[in-house]
Design an enzyme around this catalytic site. Structure first.
Site, PDB file in Angstrom:
ATOM      1  N   LYS A   1       0.821  -1.210   0.000  1.00  0.00           N
ATOM      2  CA  LYS A   1       0.000   0.000   0.000  1.00  0.00           C
ATOM      3  C   LYS A   1       0.864   1.274   0.000  1.00  0.00           C
ATOM      4  O   LYS A   1       2.075   1.206   0.249  1.00  0.00           O
ATOM      5  CB  LYS A   1      -0.937  -0.036   1.219  1.00  0.00           C
ATOM      6  CG  LYS A   1      -1.963  -1.181   1.158  1.00  0.00           C
ATOM      7  CD  LYS A   1      -2.956  -1.097   2.328  1.00  0.00           C
ATOM      8  CE  LYS A   1      -3.979  -2.219   2.261  1.00  0.00           C
ATOM      9  NZ  LYS A   1      -4.993  -2.089   3.348  1.00  0.00           N
TER      10      LYS A   1
ATOM     11  N   TYR B   1     -12.608  -2.399  -3.869  1.00  0.00           N
ATOM     12  CA  TYR B   1     -13.080  -2.599  -2.491  1.00  0.00           C
ATOM     13  C   TYR B   1     -14.602  -2.569  -2.392  1.00  0.00           C
ATOM     14  O   TYR B   1     -15.137  -2.310  -1.312  1.00  0.00           O
ATOM     15  CB  TYR B   1     -12.488  -1.529  -1.581  1.00  0.00           C
ATOM     16  CG  TYR B   1     -11.052  -1.786  -1.142  1.00  0.00           C
ATOM     17  CD1 TYR B   1     -10.736  -2.852  -0.288  1.00  0.00           C
ATOM     18  CD2 TYR B   1     -10.016  -0.971  -1.559  1.00  0.00           C
ATOM     19  CE1 TYR B   1      -9.436  -3.080   0.134  1.00  0.00           C
ATOM     20  CE2 TYR B   1      -8.699  -1.188  -1.140  1.00  0.00           C
ATOM     21  CZ  TYR B   1      -8.424  -2.252  -0.297  1.00  0.00           C
ATOM     22  OH  TYR B   1      -7.138  -2.479   0.129  1.00  0.00           O
TER      23      TYR B   1
ATOM     24  N   PHE C   1     -15.587   3.026   6.815  1.00  0.00           N
ATOM     25  CA  PHE C   1     -14.232   3.415   6.415  1.00  0.00           C
ATOM     26  C   PHE C   1     -14.027   3.426   4.903  1.00  0.00           C
ATOM     27  O   PHE C   1     -12.944   3.768   4.417  1.00  0.00           O
ATOM     28  CB  PHE C   1     -13.202   2.493   7.077  1.00  0.00           C
ATOM     29  CG  PHE C   1     -13.358   1.023   6.745  1.00  0.00           C
ATOM     30  CD1 PHE C   1     -12.867   0.492   5.566  1.00  0.00           C
ATOM     31  CD2 PHE C   1     -13.995   0.159   7.632  1.00  0.00           C
ATOM     32  CE1 PHE C   1     -13.001  -0.857   5.265  1.00  0.00           C
ATOM     33  CE2 PHE C   1     -14.142  -1.198   7.342  1.00  0.00           C
ATOM     34  CZ  PHE C   1     -13.638  -1.701   6.146  1.00  0.00           C
TER      35      PHE C   1
ATOM     36  N   ARG D   1      -1.993 -14.091   4.881  1.00  0.00           N
ATOM     37  CA  ARG D   1      -2.674 -13.370   5.966  1.00  0.00           C
ATOM     38  C   ARG D   1      -1.967 -13.610   7.301  1.00  0.00           C
ATOM     39  O   ARG D   1      -1.898 -12.709   8.145  1.00  0.00           O
ATOM     40  CB  ARG D   1      -4.161 -13.737   6.017  1.00  0.00           C
ATOM     41  CG  ARG D   1      -4.908 -13.165   4.801  1.00  0.00           C
ATOM     42  CD  ARG D   1      -6.405 -13.285   4.891  1.00  0.00           C
ATOM     43  NE  ARG D   1      -6.983 -12.439   5.914  1.00  0.00           N
ATOM     44  CZ  ARG D   1      -7.400 -11.183   5.719  1.00  0.00           C
ATOM     45  NH1 ARG D   1      -7.269 -10.592   4.544  1.00  0.00           N
ATOM     46  NH2 ARG D   1      -7.943 -10.513   6.696  1.00  0.00           N
TER      47      ARG D   1
ATOM     48  N   THR E   1      -5.435  -6.575  10.941  1.00  0.00           N
ATOM     49  CA  THR E   1      -5.707  -5.321  10.219  1.00  0.00           C
ATOM     50  C   THR E   1      -5.137  -4.112  10.966  1.00  0.00           C
ATOM     51  O   THR E   1      -4.540  -3.223  10.353  1.00  0.00           O
ATOM     52  CB  THR E   1      -7.237  -5.148  10.060  1.00  0.00           C
ATOM     53  OG1 THR E   1      -7.777  -6.340   9.489  1.00  0.00           O
ATOM     54  CG2 THR E   1      -7.565  -3.957   9.181  1.00  0.00           C
TER      55      THR E   1
ATOM     56  N   ARG F   1       2.589  -6.094   9.122  1.00  0.00           N
ATOM     57  CA  ARG F   1       1.900  -4.907   9.647  1.00  0.00           C
ATOM     58  C   ARG F   1       2.504  -4.452  10.977  1.00  0.00           C
ATOM     59  O   ARG F   1       2.611  -3.255  11.243  1.00  0.00           O
ATOM     60  CB  ARG F   1       0.402  -5.183   9.759  1.00  0.00           C
ATOM     61  CG  ARG F   1      -0.274  -5.138   8.379  1.00  0.00           C
ATOM     62  CD  ARG F   1      -1.658  -5.715   8.398  1.00  0.00           C
ATOM     63  NE  ARG F   1      -2.403  -5.407   7.173  1.00  0.00           N
ATOM     64  CZ  ARG F   1      -3.551  -5.990   6.848  1.00  0.00           C
ATOM     65  NH1 ARG F   1      -4.099  -6.904   7.643  1.00  0.00           N
ATOM     66  NH2 ARG F   1      -4.168  -5.668   5.727  1.00  0.00           N
TER      67      ARG F   1
ATOM     68  N   ASN G   1      -2.023   0.421   6.538  1.00  0.00           N
ATOM     69  CA  ASN G   1      -1.476  -0.784   7.173  1.00  0.00           C
ATOM     70  C   ASN G   1      -0.601  -1.615   6.245  1.00  0.00           C
ATOM     71  O   ASN G   1      -0.513  -2.833   6.375  1.00  0.00           O
ATOM     72  CB  ASN G   1      -2.596  -1.604   7.816  1.00  0.00           C
ATOM     73  CG  ASN G   1      -3.625  -2.087   6.804  1.00  0.00           C
ATOM     74  OD1 ASN G   1      -3.508  -1.791   5.616  1.00  0.00           O
ATOM     75  ND2 ASN G   1      -4.614  -2.839   7.262  1.00  0.00           N
TER      76      ASN G   1
ATOM     77  N   HIS H   1      -2.060  -5.507   1.597  1.00  0.00           N
ATOM     78  CA  HIS H   1      -3.359  -6.162   1.406  1.00  0.00           C
ATOM     79  C   HIS H   1      -3.122  -7.641   1.185  1.00  0.00           C
ATOM     80  O   HIS H   1      -2.082  -8.038   0.664  1.00  0.00           O
ATOM     81  CB  HIS H   1      -4.056  -5.568   0.169  1.00  0.00           C
ATOM     82  CG  HIS H   1      -5.253  -6.362  -0.262  1.00  0.00           C
ATOM     83  ND1 HIS H   1      -6.480  -6.223   0.347  1.00  0.00           N
ATOM     84  CD2 HIS H   1      -5.399  -7.336  -1.205  1.00  0.00           C
ATOM     85  CE1 HIS H   1      -7.337  -7.073  -0.214  1.00  0.00           C
ATOM     86  NE2 HIS H   1      -6.707  -7.751  -1.159  1.00  0.00           N
TER      87      HIS H   1
ATOM     88  N   GLU I   1      -9.625 -10.736  -7.454  1.00  0.00           N
ATOM     89  CA  GLU I   1      -8.655  -9.653  -7.296  1.00  0.00           C
ATOM     90  C   GLU I   1      -7.498  -9.786  -8.288  1.00  0.00           C
ATOM     91  O   GLU I   1      -7.023  -8.780  -8.827  1.00  0.00           O
ATOM     92  CB  GLU I   1      -8.149  -9.630  -5.848  1.00  0.00           C
ATOM     93  CG  GLU I   1      -9.256  -9.202  -4.885  1.00  0.00           C
ATOM     94  CD  GLU I   1      -8.880  -9.241  -3.418  1.00  0.00           C
ATOM     95  OE1 GLU I   1      -9.719  -8.859  -2.585  1.00  0.00           O
ATOM     96  OE2 GLU I   1      -7.728  -9.633  -3.086  1.00  0.00           O
TER      97      GLU I   1
HETATM   98  N1  UDP Z   1      -9.760  -0.403   7.221  1.00  0.00           N
HETATM   99  C1  UDP Z   1      -9.860   0.814   7.871  1.00  0.00           C
HETATM  100  N2  UDP Z   1     -10.580   0.883   9.051  1.00  0.00           N
HETATM  101  C2  UDP Z   1     -11.198  -0.220   9.580  1.00  0.00           C
HETATM  102  C3  UDP Z   1     -11.107  -1.444   8.908  1.00  0.00           C
HETATM  103  C4  UDP Z   1     -10.377  -1.500   7.727  1.00  0.00           C
HETATM  104  O1  UDP Z   1      -9.308   1.819   7.418  1.00  0.00           O
HETATM  105  O2  UDP Z   1     -11.831  -0.093  10.640  1.00  0.00           O
HETATM  106  C5  UDP Z   1      -8.992  -0.477   5.964  1.00  0.00           C
HETATM  107  C6  UDP Z   1      -7.622  -1.142   6.139  1.00  0.00           C
HETATM  108  O3  UDP Z   1      -6.707  -0.516   5.235  1.00  0.00           O
HETATM  109  C7  UDP Z   1      -7.922  -2.571   5.720  1.00  0.00           C
HETATM  110  C8  UDP Z   1      -8.918  -2.358   4.592  1.00  0.00           C
HETATM  111  O4  UDP Z   1      -9.710  -1.256   5.018  1.00  0.00           O
HETATM  112  O5  UDP Z   1      -6.756  -3.257   5.331  1.00  0.00           O
HETATM  113  C9  UDP Z   1      -9.819  -3.536   4.278  1.00  0.00           C
HETATM  114  O6  UDP Z   1     -10.465  -3.929   5.482  1.00  0.00           O
HETATM  115  P1  UDP Z   1     -10.546  -5.477   5.898  1.00  0.00           P
HETATM  116  O7  UDP Z   1     -11.508  -5.571   7.021  1.00  0.00           O
HETATM  117  O8  UDP Z   1     -10.805  -6.298   4.674  1.00  0.00           O
HETATM  118  O9  UDP Z   1      -9.077  -5.765   6.469  1.00  0.00           O
HETATM  119  P2  UDP Z   1      -7.891  -6.694   5.913  1.00  0.00           P
HETATM  120  O10 UDP Z   1      -8.514  -7.859   5.211  1.00  0.00           O
HETATM  121  O11 UDP Z   1      -7.062  -5.824   4.978  1.00  0.00           O
HETATM  122  O12 UDP Z   1      -7.101  -7.091   7.133  1.00  0.00           O
HETATM  123 MG    MG Z   2      -9.898  -7.826   3.647  1.00  0.00          MG
END
Ligand code: UDP
Ligand code: MG
Length: 137
Positions: free
Chosen positions: A9, A49, A57, A85, A91, A102, A112, A115, A126
């Protein structure tokens, strides 16, 4: 073998962690099938997204993801999406285990660093969002 899709990112590109993250990808046993350096438009981010479009968010995330350059990659490994993951951690970097990407590099829950697809199905969607079949090796 399965596939996953990952992005480095804008925060991690800006903070010069691209080399370290690509090295980690190889160290973790992934094979790189496709790799691009690009900048998303806000509309690209909104489409990518779209599963999150109802989340509070979403708008900020899409602005953030189009605020700087990113690296996009399609990777192959056994248990690909789950392994990545595990490597990236939670996250919110404050909740990410020590040594995860992260925990090492992220600035915040939004910025963070990386992805990772959350299922084999979403990995296919994707990967095809970013790569044509003849761009995967
Ligand atoms: N995100 C955010 N605030 C939140 C949750 C998610 O800004 O409360 C952002 C963060 O960059 C995250 C992305 O949205 O990586 C996608 O969210 P997801 O819940 O899919 O998290 P991930 O799968 O990336 O851990
Ligand atoms: Mg996700």
């Amino acid at each position: 073998m399965s596939r996953t899709f990952i992005m480095i990112k804008p925060d991690a590109v800006k903070n010069k962690h691209v080399g370290d993250i690509l090295a980690r990808i190889e160290k973790e046993g992934f094979r790189i099938l496709g790799l691009k350096f690009l900048r998303l438009t806000e509309l690209d981010a909104k489409q990518f997204y779209k599963v999150h479009s109802a989340r509070p968010f979403y708008n900020d995330l899409c602005k953030y993801m189009s605020s700087g350059n990113i690296v996009a990659a399609a990777l192959e490994r056994e248990n690909a999406f789950q392994h990545w993951r595990d490597v990236i951690g939670a996250t919110d970097p404050r909740e990410a285990k020590p040594g995860t990407i992260r925990a090492l590099y992220a600035e915040s829950k939004e910025a963070n660093s990386v992805h990772g697809s959350d299922s084999d199905e979403n990995a296919d969607f994707e990967i095809s969002f970013f790569f044509k079949g003849n761009e995967l090796f």
